[in-house]
Write a protein that holds these residues in place. Structure first.
Motif, short mmCIF file in Angstrom:
data_model
loop_
_atom_site.label_atom_id
_atom_site.label_comp_id
_atom_site.label_asym_id
_atom_site.label_seq_id
_atom_site.Cartn_x
_atom_site.Cartn_y
_atom_site.Cartn_z
N LEU A 28 0.62 -0.75 -0.23
CA LEU A 28 0.27 0.25 0.07
C LEU A 28 1.23 1.26 0.61
N HIS A 29 1.59 1.28 0.98
CA HIS A 29 2.89 2.22 0.89
C HIS A 29 3.64 2.43 -0.62
N ARG A 30 3.72 1.53 -1.10
CA ARG A 30 4.59 1.96 -2.33
C ARG A 30 3.63 2.72 -3.31
N ILE A 31 2.08 1.76 -4.02
CA ILE A 31 1.40 2.41 -4.45
C ILE A 31 0.94 4.08 -4.06
N GLU A 32 1.21 4.27 -3.13
CA GLU A 32 1.15 5.90 -2.34
C GLU A 32 1.66 6.36 -2.37
N GLN A 33 2.67 5.86 -2.86
CA GLN A 33 4.26 6.43 -3.22
C GLN A 33 3.70 7.94 -4.59
N GLU A 34 2.98 7.33 -5.48
CA GLU A 34 3.14 8.37 -6.32
C GLU A 34 1.78 9.83 -6.01
N GLU A 35 1.32 9.26 -5.12
CA GLU A 35 0.28 10.37 -4.77
C GLU A 35 0.31 11.08 -3.85
N THR A 36 1.51 10.71 -2.61
CA THR A 36 1.70 11.79 -2.07
C THR A 36 3.11 12.24 -2.02
N ALA A 37 3.63 11.43 -3.22
CA ALA A 37 5.29 12.71 -3.82
C ALA A 37 4.77 14.37 -4.04
N THR A 38 5.93 14.96 -3.87
CA THR A 38 5.61 16.20 -3.81
C THR A 38 5.30 16.80 -5.08
N ASN A 39 6.88 15.90 -5.90
CA ASN A 39 6.07 15.62 -7.24
C ASN A 39 6.38 14.52 -8.19
N ALA A 40 5.39 14.69 -7.77
CA ALA A 40 4.30 13.03 -8.50
C ALA A 40 5.80 11.86 -9.86
N THR A 41 6.45 13.44 -10.91
CA THR A 41 6.83 13.07 -11.79
C THR A 41 8.31 12.10 -11.78
N ASP A 42 8.49 12.36 -9.83
CA ASP A 42 10.03 11.55 -9.41
C ASP A 42 9.04 10.42 -9.36
N TYR A 79 12.71 -1.92 -0.04
CA TYR A 79 11.77 -1.87 1.33
C TYR A 79 12.59 -2.26 1.92
N GLN A 80 13.57 -3.36 1.74
CA GLN A 80 14.86 -4.09 2.38
C GLN A 80 15.97 -3.38 2.73
N ARG A 81 16.07 -2.91 1.59
CA ARG A 81 17.47 -1.58 1.09
C ARG A 81 17.29 -0.52 2.47
N SER A 82 16.20 -0.10 2.47
CA SER A 82 16.31 1.52 2.69
C SER A 82 16.49 1.62 3.84
N THR A 83 16.71 3.10 4.28
CA THR A 83 17.11 2.92 5.66
C THR A 83 16.18 3.57 6.10
N ASP A 84 14.94 4.58 5.70
CA ASP A 84 14.02 5.06 6.27
C ASP A 84 13.19 4.24 7.70
N GLU A 89 10.69 -2.41 11.09
CA GLU A 89 10.44 -3.87 10.28
C GLU A 89 11.38 -5.03 9.42
N ARG A 90 12.44 -4.05 9.52
CA ARG A 90 13.69 -5.67 8.13
C ARG A 90 13.38 -6.20 8.46
N SER A 91 13.46 -7.41 9.73
CA SER A 91 13.65 -9.06 9.76
C SER A 91 12.15 -9.75 9.24
N ARG A 92 11.05 -8.60 9.18
CA ARG A 92 9.98 -8.91 9.29
C ARG A 92 9.72 -8.93 7.63
N ILE A 93 10.38 -7.61 6.68
CA ILE A 93 10.57 -7.67 5.54
C ILE A 93 11.60 -8.66 4.76
N GLU A 94 12.23 -9.38 5.49
CA GLU A 94 13.46 -9.62 4.64
C GLU A 94 13.45 -11.13 4.46
#
Length: 112
Positions: A28-42, A79-84, A89-94
């Motif tokens: 869901l977070h990945r799908i919503e990234q485009e909608e919540t981005a300051t500049n959707a073209t990014d 997301y596993q590589r993300s430092t955000d 949740e890294r271990s669960r994502i892995e």
């Protein structure tokens, strides 16, 4: 094997409630990234298969086509590589990434 037959194969994932929640949240977070981005073209639009996978997860289904699993795998790897804030949740994502990768690899093994 033709790509046509590969696109119709599906695999079920056996996930705990916590893993289901994490998968739902990440997709869901990945799908919503485009909608919540300051500049959707990014932000590159997610593939259709990710939307389809999200609909399945949201409906409580855990059977996915190979194409959907590949889209999930890409997002989990990102997301596993993300430092955000995903660090919590890294271990669960892995573990999820490992299960998806295993499901894809087992589908690709030749039948004896």
């Amino acid at each position: 094997m033709s790509s046509r037959s590969r696109s119709f194969r599906s695999s079920a994932l056996s996930l705990s409630l916590e893993e289901r929640w994490t998968l739902h949240h990440v997709v869901l977070h990945r799908i919503e990234q485009e909608e919540t981005a300051t500049n959707a073209t990014d932000v590159e639009s997610p593939p259709l298969e990710l939307f389809q996978a999200f609909d399945a997860i949201d409906d409580g289904e855990l059977r996915f086509t190979d194409a959907q699993l590949e889209a999930i795998q890409d997002v989990l790897a990102e997301y596993q590589r993300s430092t955000d804030w995903w660090e919590l949740e890294r271990s669960r994502i892995e573990r999820l990434l490992e299960r998806v990768t295993t499901a894809l690899e087992s589908d690709r093994l030749p039948a004896n």
